[in-house]
Design a protein around this motif. Structure first.
Motif, PDB file in Angstrom:
ATOM      1  N   SER A  94       0.801  -1.221   0.000  1.00  0.00           N
ATOM      2  CA  SER A  94       0.000   0.000   0.000  1.00  0.00           C
ATOM      3  C   SER A  94       0.831   1.266   0.000  1.00  0.00           C
ATOM      4  O   SER A  94       0.302   2.356  -0.262  1.00  0.00           O
ATOM      5  CB  SER A  94      -0.934   0.011   1.218  1.00  0.00           C
ATOM      6  OG  SER A  94      -1.831  -1.086   1.157  1.00  0.00           O
ATOM      7  N   GLN A  95       2.114   1.155   0.295  1.00  0.00           N
ATOM      8  CA  GLN A  95       2.953   2.356   0.278  1.00  0.00           C
ATOM      9  C   GLN A  95       3.068   2.930  -1.133  1.00  0.00           C
ATOM     10  O   GLN A  95       3.088   4.154  -1.313  1.00  0.00           O
ATOM     11  CB  GLN A  95       4.344   2.020   0.829  1.00  0.00           C
ATOM     12  CG  GLN A  95       4.346   1.709   2.320  1.00  0.00           C
ATOM     13  CD  GLN A  95       5.736   1.454   2.856  1.00  0.00           C
ATOM     14  OE1 GLN A  95       6.725   1.500   2.124  1.00  0.00           O
ATOM     15  NE2 GLN A  95       5.836   1.189   4.156  1.00  0.00           N
ATOM     16  N   ALA A  96       3.120   2.067  -2.152  1.00  0.00           N
ATOM     17  CA  ALA A  96       3.152   2.554  -3.534  1.00  0.00           C
ATOM     18  C   ALA A  96       1.846   3.258  -3.890  1.00  0.00           C
ATOM     19  O   ALA A  96       1.846   4.302  -4.552  1.00  0.00           O
ATOM     20  CB  ALA A  96       3.409   1.385  -4.489  1.00  0.00           C
ATOM     21  N   LEU A  97       0.712   2.700  -3.435  1.00  0.00           N
ATOM     22  CA  LEU A  97      -0.584   3.347  -3.675  1.00  0.00           C
ATOM     23  C   LEU A  97      -0.648   4.695  -2.964  1.00  0.00           C
ATOM     24  O   LEU A  97      -1.124   5.698  -3.534  1.00  0.00           O
ATOM     25  CB  LEU A  97      -1.707   2.429  -3.186  1.00  0.00           C
ATOM     26  CG  LEU A  97      -3.122   3.010  -3.211  1.00  0.00           C
ATOM     27  CD1 LEU A  97      -3.564   3.315  -4.637  1.00  0.00           C
ATOM     28  CD2 LEU A  97      -4.111   2.051  -2.549  1.00  0.00           C
ATOM     29  N   LEU A  98      -0.177   4.738  -1.733  1.00  0.00           N
ATOM     30  CA  LEU A  98      -0.202   5.988  -0.967  1.00  0.00           C
ATOM     31  C   LEU A  98       0.614   7.072  -1.669  1.00  0.00           C
ATOM     32  O   LEU A  98       0.177   8.229  -1.752  1.00  0.00           O
ATOM     33  CB  LEU A  98       0.350   5.729   0.436  1.00  0.00           C
ATOM     34  CG  LEU A  98       0.430   6.934   1.373  1.00  0.00           C
ATOM     35  CD1 LEU A  98      -0.972   7.402   1.752  1.00  0.00           C
ATOM     36  CD2 LEU A  98       1.226   6.586   2.630  1.00  0.00           C
TER      37      LEU A  98
END
Length: 490
Positions: A331-335
């Motif tokens: 989810s860090q890439a999405l964030l």
């Protein structure tokens, strides 16, 4: 009295004449062919066999029906085009095609890796030399548990040695094994593109039939890919589509025409079933976003990211809660991408989902597959998020393309799953002070489990957003039945 007897005999004579008229008034018997007579004999034999259970009445009715059928066929021969006689023997031609079709429709049985004999046979045929993990989890022995890392370097050295695998397929398999390609849609598209290149470079060997030999080649390529990483359900549907299109190629096509038709079908599948389907899902799901909403998402789903960005472009004001979990922290890439577009975001780990759920108004989740009983197969942790949302009475929207639907039924995430590298669970990137399990493989009594997927029951799903519209989970079997064969007819 005598007159009465004479009258009765006269009536009987009239009835006899009506039932059996003289031979002079009888029409000429219609001439039948040898094949028609053989069909009538087969029908009579079948009727006699049935009469053992049903009595002589069944014999008469069957023979009468067969005779009427033969007469009808002969009359059609005189008036119209020729009719091929059909044998009505149920034992020879009645049930076998139906049973064969049912076997084809049934999902293939997956190999159980706790069966030593089958595993040894698979190893002898395998192109990838996998090493079994030393500390295997007993509950999941039916799933492949191999050591991660050593086989990748060994396989790269065979890049130019394996003549049975096309280079494009080989490279995709390496990327799957290394984890460079993540996401169900991305994996499916890369596989189809690799098969497309293999089809373009294919040439039919002498004394071979194009569609049969190509199907065998495709099967060997898929076996290699599955050895590198287990196939997802959507990839299995795409493979069934490719093989069905090969089987339906007209025999009049040349090799060049057949290859061009197959490549065109694969392009249409990617465009219609993935790209266009995602745009339709985004249009449906964006209508559920309101000003002031707090939307929660988990993991890294490409279609959910598209929904959030599209709703933001429409001018809707909302906040996004991004939930993440170890070991991948996807989810860090999405964030990062959401914040780059100016969205207001909150980031936390899955262990705090119950503390933040009271602020959330809607939950948007992706899916790896939706099964026939309405359960959702997705990234591990999805079931936990959905259950917490259900407890807080927050609607859960699953965004999934219809080509990921499958007729299989799962009740848990044990019988069918994928196991990742256990070493990812043992280490924390950037925190050497808490890496206490560096040498965990030397401990005989310690097994680490890194499951990739879990199953979310249909009770915790409010609605499934698909390219066929927004449906409840109970309508999944309808989509599978009505539209399940659609992608074979593109």
């Amino acid at each position: 009295m005598l007159s009465k007897i004479l009258a009765e005999k006269r009536e009987e004579a009239v009835k006899q004449v009506c039932l059996d008229p003289p031979s002079v008034s009888k029409p000429l018997k219609e001439k039948t062919t040898k094949a028609e007579r053989r069909a009538l004999q087969e029908a009579q034999r079948a009727a006699k066999a049935a009469s053992k259970a049903n009595g002589s009445t069944a014999v008469a009715e069957s023979v009468k029906a067969a005779g009427a059928k033969i007469k009808k066929q002969s009359s059609q021969k005189k008036d119209g085009p020729p009719v091929t006689p059909s044998v009505t023997n149920d034992k020879k031609s009645g049930n076998r095609p139906l049973e064969k079709d049912r076997k084809k429709d049934a999902p293939p049985q997956r190999m159980q890796f706790d069966d030593e004999n089958r595993v040894e046979k698979a190893k002898r045929r395998a192109l990838v030399n996998q090493t079994e993990a030393r500390n295997r989890v007993e509950l999941f022995r039916h799933l492949p548990q191999y050591e991660h890392g050593p086989q990748l370097a060994n396989l790269e050295s065979k890049l130019f040695q394996l003549d049975s695998v096309h280079p494009a397929v080989f490279k995709v398999g390496l990327r799957y094994m290394a984890g460079d390609i993540s996401g169900v849609n991305a994996r499916c598209i890369e596989m189809l593109r690799a098969l497309q290149e293999a089809i373009i470079d294919y040439s039919t060997p002498p004394e071979k039939v194009f569609f049969r030999d190509l199907t065998t080649k495709i099967s060997s390529y898929i076996s290699f890919i599955s050895e590198c990483r287990p196939l997802s359900i959507s990839m299995g549907n795409a493979i069934r589509f490719v093989k069905s299109r090969i089987a339906k190629l007209p025999l009049s096509h040349t090799d060049a025409e057949a290859k061009a038709a197959l490549c065109s079908d694969i392009d249409r599948f990617i465009h219609e079933k993935i790209i266009i389907a995602d745009k339709v899902i985004v249009g449906h799901a964006a209508t559920k976003v309101r000003d002031g909403d707090v939307l929660l998402t988990y993991g890294l789903s490409s279609v959910v990211e598209m929904i959030l960005l599209y709703a933001h472009d429409l001018g809707k004001r909302f906040r996004v809660v991004v939930i993440d979990s170890r070991p991948k922290l996807e989810s860090q890439a999405l964030l990062t991408r959401l914040m780059a577009k100016g969205l207001s975001c909150t980031y936390t780990h899955i262990n705090a989902v119950s503390y933040i759920m009271h602020e959330v108004t809607k939950v948007f989740l992706g899916a790896s597959a939706v099964l026939s009983n309405g359960t959702v197969l997705s990234r591990v942790g999805t079931a936990c998020v959905a259950m917490v949302a259900h407890a807080f009475r927050v609607p859960v929207l699953i965004c999934c393309e219809a080509f990921k639907f499958h007729e299989r039924v799962l009740l848990d995430s044990i019988c069918c799953n994928e196991i990742g590298d256990p070493g990812d669970v043992a280490t924390v990137p950037g925190r050497m002070d808490v890496n206490y399990l560096d040498n965990w493989t030397t401990e005989k009594n310690l097994q680490l489990l890194n499951l990739m997927y879990d199953v979310t029951p249909s009770d915790y799903v409010s609605v499934i957003v698909t390219d066929h519209g927004m449906i409840p989970s109970t309508s999944v079997p309808v989509i599978v039945r009505e539209y399940g064969q659609e992608h074979y007819l593109i």
